[in-house]
Design a protein around this motif. Structure first.
Motif, mmCIF file in Angstrom:
data_model
loop_
_atom_site.group_PDB
_atom_site.id
_atom_site.type_symbol
_atom_site.label_atom_id
_atom_site.label_comp_id
_atom_site.label_asym_id
_atom_site.label_seq_id
_atom_site.Cartn_x
_atom_site.Cartn_y
_atom_site.Cartn_z
ATOM 1 N N THR A 172 -0.285 33.358 73.808
ATOM 2 C CA THR A 172 -1.236 32.181 73.345
ATOM 3 C C THR A 172 -2.241 31.619 74.629
ATOM 4 O OG1 THR A 172 0.155 30.502 74.367
ATOM 5 C CG2 THR A 172 0.776 31.441 72.178
ATOM 6 N N PRO A 173 -3.121 30.631 74.473
ATOM 7 C CA PRO A 173 -3.877 30.311 75.375
ATOM 8 C C PRO A 173 -3.414 29.224 76.252
ATOM 9 C CG PRO A 173 -4.651 29.245 73.486
ATOM 10 C CD PRO A 173 -3.460 30.370 73.032
ATOM 11 N N MET A 174 -1.856 29.536 76.635
ATOM 12 C CA MET A 174 -1.428 28.500 77.425
ATOM 13 C C MET A 174 -0.639 29.235 78.525
ATOM 14 S SD MET A 174 0.646 26.437 74.188
ATOM 15 C CE MET A 174 1.451 25.237 75.449
ATOM 16 N N ARG A 196 2.917 21.155 89.545
ATOM 17 C CA ARG A 196 1.460 21.942 89.760
ATOM 18 C C ARG A 196 1.583 23.279 90.570
ATOM 19 N NH1 ARG A 196 -2.048 19.723 93.219
ATOM 20 N NH2 ARG A 196 -0.481 19.981 94.817
ATOM 21 N N ASP A 197 2.428 23.200 91.857
ATOM 22 C CA ASP A 197 2.377 24.221 92.638
ATOM 23 C C ASP A 197 3.221 25.117 91.995
ATOM 24 O OD1 ASP A 197 0.921 22.794 94.538
ATOM 25 O OD2 ASP A 197 2.795 22.433 95.789
ATOM 26 N N PHE A 198 4.293 24.868 91.405
ATOM 27 C CA PHE A 198 4.987 25.882 90.647
ATOM 28 C C PHE A 198 4.209 26.763 89.605
ATOM 29 C CE2 PHE A 198 7.981 27.334 87.225
ATOM 30 C CZ PHE A 198 8.554 28.203 87.663
ATOM 31 N N SER A 199 3.485 25.950 88.933
ATOM 32 C CA SER A 199 2.624 26.456 87.883
ATOM 33 C C SER A 199 1.737 27.564 88.578
ATOM 34 C CB SER A 199 1.949 25.298 86.979
ATOM 35 O OG SER A 199 2.576 24.461 86.338
ATOM 36 N N LEU A 200 0.968 27.283 89.685
ATOM 37 C CA LEU A 200 0.162 28.060 90.300
ATOM 38 C C LEU A 200 0.930 29.400 90.695
ATOM 39 C CD1 LEU A 200 -1.999 25.691 92.209
ATOM 40 C CD2 LEU A 200 -2.650 26.785 90.140
ATOM 41 N N ALA A 201 2.095 29.019 91.313
ATOM 42 C CA ALA A 201 2.815 30.278 91.611
ATOM 43 C C ALA A 201 3.361 31.203 90.739
ATOM 44 C CB ALA A 201 4.031 29.820 92.668
ATOM 45 N N ILE A 202 3.816 30.655 89.818
ATOM 46 C CA ILE A 202 4.592 31.628 88.771
ATOM 47 C C ILE A 202 3.644 32.246 87.827
ATOM 48 C CG2 ILE A 202 4.905 29.969 86.803
ATOM 49 C CD1 ILE A 202 7.604 32.122 88.419
ATOM 50 N N GLN A 203 2.385 31.485 87.596
ATOM 51 C CA GLN A 203 1.162 32.187 86.934
ATOM 52 C C GLN A 203 0.653 33.348 87.627
ATOM 53 O OE1 GLN A 203 0.305 28.056 84.135
ATOM 54 N NE2 GLN A 203 -0.816 28.914 85.862
ATOM 55 N N THR A 212 -2.503 19.766 87.618
ATOM 56 C CA THR A 212 -1.193 20.177 86.786
ATOM 57 C C THR A 212 -1.119 21.814 87.011
ATOM 58 O OG1 THR A 212 -2.920 20.795 84.894
ATOM 59 C CG2 THR A 212 -2.388 18.488 85.081
ATOM 60 N N GLY A 213 -2.022 22.520 87.250
ATOM 61 C CA GLY A 213 -1.653 23.756 87.601
ATOM 62 C C GLY A 213 -2.074 24.658 86.252
ATOM 63 N N VAL A 214 -2.598 23.969 85.130
ATOM 64 C CA VAL A 214 -3.011 24.731 83.975
ATOM 65 C C VAL A 214 -4.212 24.089 83.364
ATOM 66 C CG1 VAL A 214 -0.604 25.349 83.426
ATOM 67 C CG2 VAL A 214 -1.307 23.218 82.744
ATOM 68 N N GLY A 215 -4.512 24.554 82.348
ATOM 69 C CA GLY A 215 -5.627 23.866 81.621
ATOM 70 C C GLY A 215 -6.648 24.849 81.425
#
Length: 336
Positions: A53-55, A77-84, A189-192
């Motif tokens: 998906t686009p998520m 935010r930091d976790f989102s960036l690191a894991i993505q 937020t690390g996403v969007g």
């Protein structure tokens, strides 16, 4: 041949898991699995959505860490960036290896915008955005995504090809998405950024999901790598101002080996599972997290904040409807 190209994906997996294992053993981090197993379970689901998906995977990671575990928004935010940077990069490599269609004209300008917008946002904007507003930004943006799909998912899932826009439109749209989403959304937020380019492609260009979703995955992967590299650099240069969130490494060590395979699995599975079903499930989760956020932050909310959230939600949906109408008119003009 596809089988030969997939070797590059397997090489990437080998390099990643070797590096991950070295970090785990050298740092004696084995206790992280006992203390942080829940985030690994959550990201098994999040990584599937990231590839199909686009998520980004952070769309699950952010609310789990912030709402369920009461971590600060900066940690989400930091976790989102690191894991993505692992999961969506893994999915992107598979997308390249299998030569899936991408809307390169818009994507390359969005990459330029993200290269500028994400670091600028992390350096300046993220520092002045209150914790509560970061949470509400995430919740409202994704709730609007859910509402849009409940209203239009049937038509969106049936689109094929895409409207051939001008190079000027693609350049301006891509650059604005990269700059705006990178500076104001990814930085907090690390996403969007993936969702926003998807919205432009689907609503205005009426793009086939088989083009829009892989394009959004590649952009989010790139923005995540730029974002986490910026965060590490800033934390090294000015630790008193840009310190990384405590516990980031532990959560990453648990979740990274899961998303490295989970996101590519999403890329493959969506060829079997109808995208409409997946998008409806995701849209439902978007609305659930919106209600969960409001409930979780109820002590911090007042009438003016609630009114602002409602107005923002209405405005976002109005903008989406205007983009949808404009896209339908342009497609009609082109076909006429």
């Amino acid at each position: 041949r596809t089988s030969n190209r997939v070797r590059y994906f397997l090489l990437w997996l080998g390099l990643f898991y070797t590096t991950w294992l070295i970090i785990l053993i050298v740092g004696s981090h084995f206790e992280v699995f006992r203390d942080h197993w829940a985030i690994g379970v959550a990201m098994a689901l999040g990584s599937y959505f990231a590839g199909s998906t686009p998520m980004g995977g952070g769309t699950v990671g952010f609310p789990v860490l912030v709402l369920a575990f009461d971590e600060p928004a900066s940690m989400g935010r930091d976790f989102s960036l690191a894991i993505q940077s692992i999961g969506m990069t893994s999915a992107s490599i598979l997308i390249f290896c299998t030569r899936q269609s991408l809307e390169w004209r818009m994507l390359r300008w969005a990459l330029v915008g993200a290269t500028l917008g994400v670091p600028l946002g992390l350096m300046f904007i993220a520092l002045i955005v209150p914790e509560l507003y970061a949470k509400l930004t995430f919740a409202t943006l994704w709730a609007s995504f859910g509402m849009l799909h409940f209203a239009k998912v049937g038509e969106i899932s049936r689109m094929s090809g895409l409207t051939n826009m001008s190079e000027r439109f693609d350049a301006i749209s891509g650059l604005l998405v990269g700059l705006f989403a990178g500076a104001f959304v990814v930085s907090t937020t690390g996403v969007g950024i993936d969702m926003l380019i998807y919205i432009v492609l689907v609503l205005m260009c009426r793009a086939d999901l088989r083009i829009a979703i892989p394009t959004s995955v590649v952009l989010m992967a790139y923005a995540s790598v730029v974002g986490i590299a910026t965060q590490f650099s800033l934390a090294h240069l000015m630790p008193e101002r840009y310190a990384l969130s405590p516990g980031l490494l532990a959560n990453w060590l648990v979740a990274a080996p899961i998303v490295a395979l989970g996101a590519p699995f999403g890329v493959v599975a969506c060829k079997v599972i109808p995208r409409k079903v997946t998008l409806l499930i995701v849209s439902g989760l978007c609305l659930v997290q919106f209600a969960w956020t409001l409930y979780h932050e109820r002590a911090s909310l007042n009438a003016s904040i609630v009114a602002g959230v409602v107005i923002a939600l209405l405005l976002l949906n109005l903008v989406f409807m205007l983009m949808y109408d404009a896209g339908r008119r342009m497609a009609g003009t082109q076909h006429g």
